[in-house]
Scaffold this active site. Structure first.
Site, mmCIF file in Angstrom:
data_model
loop_
_atom_site.group_PDB
_atom_site.id
_atom_site.type_symbol
_atom_site.label_atom_id
_atom_site.label_comp_id
_atom_site.label_asym_id
_atom_site.label_seq_id
_atom_site.Cartn_x
_atom_site.Cartn_y
_atom_site.Cartn_z
ATOM 1 N N SER A 1 0.826 -1.168 -0.085
ATOM 2 C CA SER A 1 -0.036 -0.015 -0.051
ATOM 3 C C SER A 1 0.928 1.161 -0.017
ATOM 4 O O SER A 1 0.295 2.227 0.001
ATOM 5 C CB SER A 1 -0.910 -0.222 1.208
ATOM 6 O OG SER A 1 -0.022 0.097 2.416
ATOM 7 N N CYS A 2 2.395 1.071 -0.116
ATOM 8 C CA CYS A 2 2.916 2.376 0.116
ATOM 9 C C CYS A 2 4.006 2.685 -1.215
ATOM 10 O O CYS A 2 3.745 3.585 -1.821
ATOM 11 C CB CYS A 2 3.840 2.400 1.305
ATOM 12 S SG CYS A 2 2.886 1.961 3.128
#
Ligand code: UGA
Length: 435
Positions: free
Chosen positions: A266-267
């Site tokens: 998610s990053c």
């Protein structure tokens, strides 16, 4: 010292649990009622090693979990740890953080405490001073430095080692004005992490540091993946040996040189997109960042090329995918390359069976009954015409001739080179090892 933490994802929940277990009085706030109820009972909304035990320990001490923002009025320090997800155009969605700081502003209006508000959420440089600060000042009717202090405090923890990283960060960055409140902030962190370097800088530099960090990590990964693809075409060459040797050079460093199917999660993908967009917006051509991203996107095609080379037409072939989590020791499948690969193989009409030690439920939420979910490694391989190792789970090291016995065709494509040293009665291909 009372601490409020707003947003109970990986960062917020780990921080709440660690601080409470250290004896601080912590109020963890999440506006998702179901989630906050679950957490207050000591149950995790996601899998993260060591978090459950730390949370339970915190709850036994001084951790309160709630969805009621007004509880933070009594806090001396407030951490904002809400998500800043990605929008379709590559920019970050600020609505969640805007809402959170609006609530904080309203609450601190009534408070007599001179709160320090740390923003841990990842935001593009300029966001604190141009977006967040005006909201808090308006809602609280107070001025920064007089009644509260806004400090950027980027977070570097990795999922799957969140507790370890929260307890022992490699650096603490504090971005803001060099005043008394900043000194208080520094004292707080020095007490918490006595051996960690604390760097004080301004808001925008601290915001940029986070993007610098993640984009450099992504660059290392794309670099080694590009080299891995070259090695693939040099018979006998091995990318892991190369990574190990160049990693011994202290100027390079050995971490994040593990070649594979590309970076997910998610990053890294989100932050790369946001930085590329931001660079263009300020008139810089982000040529290197674009290349890093392009290499990452292309890595999946290298895998499909290998599969096609080995099994020919993909349509109606039984393919087993080992690992759907974006990395081991997590159940997180967000932006997982494995999920992308399954989508591509389904488009080519393959019959997919998956096995992941933790991420099956999250994978089901994406594919429903379009694929088969196995409960064990051995079941997942039964009748398979090709197995693809996507995630570096320790359990996959157990793959041996007995476990692969029931494969219909013994073809294994190992994107993480977990089995490179094993003697398997199979056609074995490893990404990054030249044949
Ligand atoms: C990443 C950063 O590592 C953290 O420092 C940062 O705090 C975090 O993002 C964030 O911004 O919140 P994380 O998303 O947990 O942490 O995942 P990583 O461990 O960085 O892995 C990202 C991806 O790169 C995974 O798909 C992993 O498999 C891949 N990777 C990583 C490689 O392919 N090779 C490597 O050598 C390392």
């Amino acid at each position: 010292m009372k601490i409020g933490i707003v947003g109970l994802g990986f960062v917020g929940l780990s921080l709440s649990s660690v601080l409470a277990s250290k004896g601080y009085e912590v109020i963890g706030i999440d506006n998702d009622i179901k989630k906050s109820e679950k957490i207050s009972k000591g149950k995790l909304p996601f899998f993260e090693p060591d978090l459950e035990k730390t949370l339970k320990n915190g709850l036994r001490k001084k951790l309160t979990i709630s969805n009621n923002f007004s509880l933070i009025e009594v806090c001396d320090i407030i951490f904002v740890t809400v998500g800043t997800p990605q929008k379709l155009n590559g920019t970050i969605e600020l609505s969640i953080i805007k809402k959170a700081v609006k609530e904080i502003g309203k609450v601190i209006k009534k408070s007599k405490k001179n709160q320090i508000i740390f923003i841990k959420s990842t935001v593009i440089p300029g966001t604190l001073l141009n977006v967040i600060l005006p909201i808090i000042e308006k809602e609280s009717s107070k001025k920064n430095g007089r009644g509260f202090e806004l400090i950027s405090n980027p977070e570097f923890l990795q999922e799957s080692r969140a507790i370890q990283d929260t307890k022992f960060p490699h650096a603490v960055v504090l971005g803001g004005y060099k005043n008394k409140n900043m000194q208080k902030a520094k004292n707080f962190f020095s007490k918490l992490h006595s051996k960690t370097p604390i760097i004080i800088t301004n808001h925008q530099t601290a915001e940029m540091v986070k993007y610098a960090n993640n984009s450099f990590l992504a660059t290392k990964i794309s670099f080694i993946n590009q080299l891995s693809n070259i090695c693939q075409n040099i018979p006998g060459s091995n990318i892991d040996d190369i990574a190990k040797i160049i990693g011994l050079d202290p100027r390079i460093g050995g971490k994040f040189l593990n070649a594979g199917p590309g970076y997910g999660g998610s990053c890294l993908p989100k932050d790369m997109k946001a930085l590329i967009k931001f660079a263009s917006d300020v008139g810089i051509n982000p040529a290197l960042l674009n290349a890093v991203e392009k290499i990452n996107e292309n890595q999946i095609n290298e895998i499909i090329l290998l599969i096609t080379k080995e099994i020919g037409i993909i349509s109606s072939k039984h393919i087993t995918i080992l690992g759907t989590a974006f990395k081991p020791n997590t159940d997180d499948v967000r932006e997982s390359i494995s999920i992308e690969l399954i989508k591509k193989l389904l488009n080519k009409k393959a019959k997919i069976t998956i096995y992941d030690p933790k991420a099956t439920e999250n994978t089901k939420n994406i594919f429903g009954d379009k694929i088969i979910y196995s409960k064990s490694l051995i079941d997942a391989l039964n009748g398979s015409q090709c197995a693809i190792i996507m995630t570096q789970w320790k359990e996959f090291e157990n793959l041996n001739n007995i476990i692969i016995k029931k494969m219909k065709k013994k073809i294994i494509i190992d994107c993480r080179r977990i089995l490179a040293g094993s003697k398997l009665n199979a056609k074995y291909y490893a990404l990054g090892i030249g044949k």
